[in-house]
Structure formats: C-alpha cells, structure tokens
Design a protein around this motif. Structure first.
Motif, PDB file in Angstrom:
ATOM      1  N   VAL A   1      14.405  -3.437 -15.428  1.00  0.00           N
ATOM      2  CA  VAL A   1      13.340  -2.752 -14.679  1.00  0.00           C
ATOM      3  C   VAL A   1      13.240  -1.294 -15.131  1.00  0.00           C
ATOM      4  CG1 VAL A   1      13.687  -4.225 -12.641  1.00  0.00           C
ATOM      5  CG2 VAL A   1      14.796  -1.985 -12.717  1.00  0.00           C
ATOM      6  N   LEU A   2      12.072  -0.688 -14.910  1.00  0.00           N
ATOM      7  CA  LEU A   2      11.878   0.715 -15.294  1.00  0.00           C
ATOM      8  C   LEU A   2      12.321   1.607 -14.140  1.00  0.00           C
ATOM      9  CD1 LEU A   2      10.409   2.150 -17.854  1.00  0.00           C
ATOM     10  CD2 LEU A   2       8.842   2.910 -16.056  1.00  0.00           C
ATOM     11  N   HIS A   3      13.279   2.494 -14.428  1.00  0.00           N
ATOM     12  CA  HIS A   3      13.772   3.438 -13.417  1.00  0.00           C
ATOM     13  C   HIS A   3      12.871   4.672 -13.486  1.00  0.00           C
ATOM     14  CE1 HIS A   3      18.029   1.681 -12.958  1.00  0.00           C
ATOM     15  NE2 HIS A   3      17.273   0.805 -13.589  1.00  0.00           N
ATOM     16  N   LEU A   4      12.034   4.832 -12.482  1.00  0.00           N
ATOM     17  CA  LEU A   4      10.975   5.838 -12.537  1.00  0.00           C
ATOM     18  C   LEU A   4      11.526   7.266 -12.412  1.00  0.00           C
ATOM     19  CD1 LEU A   4       7.883   5.736 -12.741  1.00  0.00           C
ATOM     20  CD2 LEU A   4       7.779   5.691 -10.249  1.00  0.00           C
ATOM     21  N   GLU A   5      11.113   8.140 -13.357  1.00  0.00           N
ATOM     22  CA  GLU A   5      11.483   9.565 -13.291  1.00  0.00           C
ATOM     23  C   GLU A   5      10.309  10.381 -12.766  1.00  0.00           C
ATOM     24  OE1 GLU A   5      12.659  10.448 -17.344  1.00  0.00           O
ATOM     25  OE2 GLU A   5      14.438   9.187 -17.185  1.00  0.00           O
ATOM     26  N   LYS A   6       9.107  10.007 -13.187  1.00  0.00           N
ATOM     27  CA  LYS A   6       7.898  10.643 -12.667  1.00  0.00           C
ATOM     28  C   LYS A   6       6.710   9.763 -13.032  1.00  0.00           C
ATOM     29  CE  LYS A   6       7.500  13.833 -16.610  1.00  0.00           C
ATOM     30  NZ  LYS A   6       8.854  14.049 -17.103  1.00  0.00           N
ATOM     31  N   PHE A   7       5.576  10.014 -12.369  1.00  0.00           N
ATOM     32  CA  PHE A   7       4.364   9.285 -12.750  1.00  0.00           C
ATOM     33  C   PHE A   7       3.154  10.185 -12.555  1.00  0.00           C
ATOM     34  CE2 PHE A   7       2.302   8.282  -8.680  1.00  0.00           C
ATOM     35  CZ  PHE A   7       3.333   8.419  -7.766  1.00  0.00           C
ATOM     36  N   ARG A   8       2.088   9.845 -13.279  1.00  0.00           N
ATOM     37  CA  ARG A   8       0.837  10.585 -13.154  1.00  0.00           C
ATOM     38  C   ARG A   8      -0.234   9.624 -12.685  1.00  0.00           C
ATOM     39  NH1 ARG A   8      -3.889  12.391 -14.699  1.00  0.00           N
ATOM     40  NH2 ARG A   8      -4.149  14.656 -14.693  1.00  0.00           N
ATOM     41  N   VAL A   9      -0.978  10.007 -11.658  1.00  0.00           N
ATOM     42  CA  VAL A   9      -2.139   9.215 -11.257  1.00  0.00           C
ATOM     43  C   VAL A   9      -3.282   9.656 -12.169  1.00  0.00           C
ATOM     44  CG1 VAL A   9      -3.781   8.729  -9.422  1.00  0.00           C
ATOM     45  CG2 VAL A   9      -1.366   9.026  -8.859  1.00  0.00           C
ATOM     46  N   ASN A  10      -3.769   8.711 -12.969  1.00  0.00           N
ATOM     47  CA  ASN A  10      -4.885   9.023 -13.870  1.00  0.00           C
ATOM     48  C   ASN A  10      -6.217   8.713 -13.199  1.00  0.00           C
ATOM     49  OD1 ASN A  10      -3.002   9.710 -15.844  1.00  0.00           O
ATOM     50  ND2 ASN A  10      -2.828   7.575 -16.492  1.00  0.00           N
ATOM     51  N   MET A  11      -6.273   7.584 -12.490  1.00  0.00           N
ATOM     52  CA  MET A  11      -7.493   7.236 -11.749  1.00  0.00           C
ATOM     53  C   MET A  11      -7.127   6.348 -10.565  1.00  0.00           C
ATOM     54  SD  MET A  11     -11.149   6.373 -13.261  1.00  0.00           S
ATOM     55  CE  MET A  11     -10.865   4.734 -13.789  1.00  0.00           C
ATOM     56  N   LEU A  12      -7.590   6.761  -9.398  1.00  0.00           N
ATOM     57  CA  LEU A  12      -7.317   5.937  -8.220  1.00  0.00           C
ATOM     58  C   LEU A  12      -8.300   4.778  -8.191  1.00  0.00           C
ATOM     59  CD1 LEU A  12      -6.741   8.737  -5.539  1.00  0.00           C
ATOM     60  CD2 LEU A  12      -5.018   7.250  -6.568  1.00  0.00           C
ATOM     61  N   ALA A  13      -7.795   3.610  -7.823  1.00  0.00           N
ATOM     62  CA  ALA A  13      -8.661   2.430  -7.747  1.00  0.00           C
ATOM     63  C   ALA A  13      -9.772   2.688  -6.726  1.00  0.00           C
ATOM     64  CB  ALA A  13      -7.847   1.220  -7.337  1.00  0.00           C
ATOM     65  N   GLU A  14      -9.420   3.279  -5.619  1.00  0.00           N
ATOM     66  CA  GLU A  14     -10.403   3.646  -4.603  1.00  0.00           C
ATOM     67  C   GLU A  14      -9.900   4.921  -3.942  1.00  0.00           C
ATOM     68  OE1 GLU A  14      -8.889   0.569  -1.290  1.00  0.00           O
ATOM     69  OE2 GLU A  14     -10.179  -0.265  -2.850  1.00  0.00           O
ATOM     70  N   PRO A  15     -10.773   5.907  -3.810  1.00  0.00           N
ATOM     71  CA  PRO A  15     -10.320   7.189  -3.265  1.00  0.00           C
ATOM     72  C   PRO A  15     -10.012   7.121  -1.773  1.00  0.00           C
ATOM     73  CG  PRO A  15     -12.658   7.266  -3.803  1.00  0.00           C
ATOM     74  CD  PRO A  15     -12.168   5.931  -4.218  1.00  0.00           C
ATOM     75  N   GLU A  16     -10.500   6.049  -1.108  1.00  0.00           N
ATOM     76  CA  GLU A  16     -10.240   5.918   0.329  1.00  0.00           C
ATOM     77  C   GLU A  16      -9.574   4.577   0.562  1.00  0.00           C
ATOM     78  OE1 GLU A  16     -14.272   6.114   1.417  1.00  0.00           O
ATOM     79  OE2 GLU A  16     -14.188   8.240   1.884  1.00  0.00           O
ATOM     80  N   SER A  17      -8.769   4.499   1.608  1.00  0.00           N
ATOM     81  CA  SER A  17      -8.174   3.200   1.913  1.00  0.00           C
ATOM     82  C   SER A  17      -8.710   2.709   3.241  1.00  0.00           C
ATOM     83  CB  SER A  17      -6.655   3.302   1.968  1.00  0.00           C
ATOM     84  OG  SER A  17      -6.261   3.959   3.132  1.00  0.00           O
ATOM     85  N   ARG A  18      -8.967   1.426   3.317  1.00  0.00           N
ATOM     86  CA  ARG A  18      -9.438   0.836   4.577  1.00  0.00           C
ATOM     87  C   ARG A  18      -8.262   0.073   5.164  1.00  0.00           C
ATOM     88  NH1 ARG A  18     -15.168   0.633   4.236  1.00  0.00           N
ATOM     89  NH2 ARG A  18     -15.681   1.633   2.295  1.00  0.00           N
ATOM     90  N   SER A  19      -7.650   0.682   6.169  1.00  0.00           N
ATOM     91  CA  SER A  19      -6.502  -0.024   6.738  1.00  0.00           C
ATOM     92  C   SER A  19      -7.020  -1.014   7.775  1.00  0.00           C
ATOM     93  CB  SER A  19      -5.535   0.964   7.388  1.00  0.00           C
ATOM     94  OG  SER A  19      -6.246   1.799   8.241  1.00  0.00           O
ATOM     95  N   SER A  20      -6.415  -2.202   7.867  1.00  0.00           N
ATOM     96  CA  SER A  20      -6.898  -3.178   8.842  1.00  0.00           C
ATOM     97  C   SER A  20      -6.650  -2.615  10.239  1.00  0.00           C
ATOM     98  CB  SER A  20      -6.240  -4.533   8.659  1.00  0.00           C
ATOM     99  OG  SER A  20      -5.022  -4.400   8.038  1.00  0.00           O
ATOM    100  N   PRO A  21      -7.657  -2.682  11.097  1.00  0.00           N
ATOM    101  CA  PRO A  21      -7.555  -2.028  12.407  1.00  0.00           C
ATOM    102  C   PRO A  21      -6.671  -2.788  13.385  1.00  0.00           C
ATOM    103  CG  PRO A  21      -9.641  -3.182  12.198  1.00  0.00           C
ATOM    104  CD  PRO A  21      -8.937  -3.359  10.887  1.00  0.00           C
ATOM    105  N   GLN A  22      -6.301  -2.075  14.452  1.00  0.00           N
ATOM    106  CA  GLN A  22      -5.589  -2.726  15.557  1.00  0.00           C
ATOM    107  C   GLN A  22      -6.634  -3.302  16.491  1.00  0.00           C
ATOM    108  OE1 GLN A  22      -3.011   0.028  17.621  1.00  0.00           O
ATOM    109  NE2 GLN A  22      -1.300  -1.267  17.086  1.00  0.00           N
ATOM    110  N   CYS A  23      -6.342  -4.454  17.109  1.00  0.00           N
ATOM    111  CA  CYS A  23      -7.306  -5.095  18.009  1.00  0.00           C
ATOM    112  C   CYS A  23      -7.506  -4.249  19.274  1.00  0.00           C
ATOM    113  CB  CYS A  23      -6.802  -6.481  18.380  1.00  0.00           C
ATOM    114  SG  CYS A  23      -7.844  -7.270  19.621  1.00  0.00           S
TER     115      CYS A  23
END
Ligand code: ATP
Length: 413
Positions: free
Chosen positions: A332-354
């Motif tokens: 496995v790759l032991h992560l030292e750092k990462f760069r976000v190059n492009m977000l898949a979606e700038p907003e997240s839609r979290s499933s709501p509570q009933c």
C-alpha cells in the motif's frame, strides 16, 4: 603506489556507526572534520544525505555523511576517519556495520540515486569501490559502505540546511534541558525560511530527539544563515558545539514517477490519479482509499500517527483528482502528502435526517428527493454543504514528516 600524495580535492564518506543506544553518524563526522582541520586539511563542505527511507537496516533516519576537503593526503584522511570510527562506532550492536570511503574525485551520481530511491547490495558496492579505485574500509558485514559510497557520490540539485547542536558527552543519556518557548519563538521569527522546529497546532517541539544520542536539536531551513539565525533564538543546556550541514532533506529527492508495471516494494512515488471511492477509517484510526492511476488501482493509507492530516484525507470523495506522494510498503502507499487538483464536486449533498423519526434517508430516485429508510417519510429538499477541502496541498504534521519529504512551505507552483 600512493605515498605522501598531496591533492587538492577529496571526499570522505562515513555511514552506519550508531545504534539505538547512542552515537550518531553526523556527530562522528563532525569529530572527523574537526580533526582534519586540526591536522591541516581545509574542510570545504559538510553534507548529510538521507537515503532510501524504507530500508530495514536503518537505525533511525537512514543518514550518511560526506566531508569535502582540499589539500592534504588521502591516506592520512582515511586513517583519521577509520580511527574515529574504530573508537566511537557502536560495534556491539548487531545492526551497526560501519563503512568509510575516500575518493579523490566525485563518483558517478547514479549510485547515490540508487541508494536514495532503490536498493543496493554490499557486493555491487564493493565492486564499484574497486572499479573507481577508492580507499575503503567496511567493518563487520560492511553494509555501511553502501551509505558511505552514496554520500560521496551525492549531487543535490535541490538542497536545504540543518543546524545540528550536539550535547556534551557527559550529558548524553540524561534528559535534555531546554526552554520550550525559545523553540516556538525561533520558528515564529524565521518561518517560512525554517520549518519543522515545532508543531504550532499540537504545541509540540519536533526538532529535539528523545534518545541517548548526542544530538541536542536540529533546526532545518533554506540557508545556512537562516538556520544559524533560528538557532540563535533557542534556549538550551550548553551544547558541546553546533554545525550546519548541507542536506537533501525536505527535497522529495526519494520520489519516483509511477512505473508502467506494478509499484515496487520499498520505492517511493509521486503520481496523479482519481479517488475511486470515499476514504474509510479503520478501527485503529488508519484512513484509506483506493486511487486509480496509470491503469491500476492502488490502496493509499494515511496511518494513525499522521494525526490531523487524516481529517483532510477523510474529506476526499470518489472522482476527486489528486496527486499523491508516499512510499509503497507492504502493498500500500503510505501517504506523505497530497494535492487536490480538481474536486469531483465543489459541494457535497449529505443524505438528510428524517424530519419525522430522525432516521437516515436515502435517495428516492433522480429528482424525487429522499425517502426515510425507517418510516418511509419523504423530503424534496436536501441540505447542500460546501466541502471542507479545496484545491491545494495537504501534508502530515511536522512531527510525522519523513526527513526527505518536502514540506509544503517549500513548494513553489
Ligand atoms: P542515523 O540516522 O541515526 O545515522 P541511520 O538510520 O542512518 O542511523 P544506519 O545506521 O546508517 O541508519 O543504517 C542504515 C544502513 O543501511 C547502512 O548500513 C547503509 O549503508 C544501508 N543502506 C542505506 N541505503 C541503502 C539502500 N538503498 N540499500 C541497501 N542498504 C542501504
């Protein structure tokens, strides 16, 4: 035949002299450099190189040193270096296998890159030493010759500096005496020209080792002037002496591009790819996710000791395009750092509570809102949250950083 030869240039490499119970190859190197000066050599440069961080034979940070001199006799320099190694190296430790190398011109840097990024054998090292006509002495199983030859073969297209202060011999093994505030103000006054003196978020000092070795502290920075200036702010017990080393630390010199075939155990890489699914946190606190890069899926891990770094990793979602840096170990790759190059979606839609029963809701189909899994209530609107991650670099905290890893503060894009 060599006798009384005076030459103008010489490189002396030393490695593998310490044990977890004491000594440090940089300290021994500093003593050798001092003796060389005392006996008429001109010491032009002191270099500390870190080699492949994934080798199993290392004591701590896989360091080796190189002393560059002018004037003097190679046999004399060789004798001095061997004398100090024989006197101070921790021969009792099974893992201590010292090596000393003296050359009169810089060897091919290919060997340095091999020791930095891959693996070397003792046999191929000895063959190279013979081939280039080096003076060399390996002790016990002679593994230290690898680091010693790598150090004299090193080239540093990018370099940083470290001011290492050493303890008086009688103090070694006792608790280090220092005022923590001095280290915090040192970094405050010299950042971004120095780094990894302290961790401001965790309020920890990271430049002081905890073992019995002779290092009192090490301050890292972009130039000899800056690290000396930063050392001027710290308050500690009286050091025996301090020395500024030129180093490959903080340069990412260990990172290779992703190979065409499989990743190789013990190598370190930097590559870009797409997050395949959202990170998962294991019971022990390790966070992992799969990335798709160069036609293959690779498991990436941010381990528990990387502390708050894992919060950034947890923000990733499937489809994010990122660049990762880290070592490939145990598959496995032991992560030292990462760069976000492009977000898949700038907003997240979290499933709501009933709103009826408080249960979790799931999508009721495209454009149909959400339906409760418990009581079947429906809602049309979903709360849209901004994601807590943006384009840019995210790195492990200073206390978890590997010596070779380039701190984000040094990255110019
Ligand atoms: P310290 O940082 O405290 O000086 P260390 O962590 O540098 O200790 P060493 O005692 O130098 O550890 O042990 C590392 C050993 O591994 C040395 O013998 C060195 O020659 C060898 N070595 C270094 N790089 C490689 C490599 N790429 N392949 C095989 N052996 C290596």
């Amino acid at each position: 035949m060599r006798f009384n030869k005076i030459i103008s240039f010489m490189l002396i490499g030393i490695d593998d002299t310490d044990s977890p119970d004491g000594m440090c190859t940089t300290y021994l190197g500093a003593l050798v450099a001092d003796e060389l000066k005392r006996t008429g050599f001109m010491v032009k440069n002191l270099r500390l190189v870190r080699l492949n961080p994934n080798v199993i034979w290392k004591t701590r940070g896989n360091a080796a040193i190189c002393i560059e001199t002018e004037g003097g006799n190679p046999d004399e320099a060789f004798k001095i270096a061997r004398g100090f190694v024989e006197r101070f190296a921790k021969f009792d430790c099974e893992k201590t296998n010292p090596g000393v190398v003296v050359v009169e011109s810089p060897p091919n840097p290919a060997f340095y890159y091999q020791a930095l990024q891959k693996f070397c054998t003792i046999e191929e090292t000895v063959a190279r030493l013979e081939n280039i006509g080096a003076l060399y002495q390996g002790y016990k199983n002679r593994r230290g010759l690898i680091g010693a030859l790598a150090a004299v073969s090193s080239v540093l297209p990018d370099k940083t500096y470290e001011c290492l202060a050493y303890r008086k011999p009688e103090a070694c093994g006792t608790p280090r005496i220092f005022n923590p505030e001095g280290f915090f103000s040192s970094e405050e006054k010299t950042t971004p020209h120095t780094w990894d003196t302290v961790d401001f978020i965790r309020r920890e000092i990271v430049c002081i080792p905890h073992g019995k070795d002779p290092v009192l502290y090490g301050i890292r920075g972009e130039s000899s002037e800056w690290v000396k200036k930063a050392a001027g702010y710290v308050q500690t017990e009286e050091p025996a002496f301090s020395i500024v080393w030129e180093t490959n630390q903080g340069t990412d010199a260990h990172l290779l591009p992703i190979p065409e075939g499989d990743l190789i155990e013990g190598e370190s890489y930097r590559f870009s790819g797409m997050v395949e699914s959202a990170p998962v946190t294991e019971r022990g606190g390790h966070v992992h996710f799969p990335i798709f890069a160069n036609g293959k899926t690779i498991q990436v891990f941010a381990f528990e000791p990387t502390k708050q770094f894992r919060n950034a990793v947890r923000e990733l979602v499937s489809g994010d395009e990122i660049t990762v840096c880290g070592s490939y170990m145990k598959g496995v790759l032991h992560l030292e750092k990462f760069r976000v190059n492009m977000l898949a979606e700038p907003e997240s839609r979290s499933s709501p509570q009933c709103p009826e029963c408080g249960g979790r809701m799931t999508s009721a189909g495209k454009g149909k809102g959400y339906k409760c899994r418990e009581c079947s209530a429906r809602v049309r609107e979903v709360e849209v949250c901004r994601r807590d991650i943006a384009e840019g670099w995210y790195e492990v905290p200073p206390g978890s950083r590997r010596h070779l890893a380039k701190p984000v503060i040094r990255i110019i894009e």
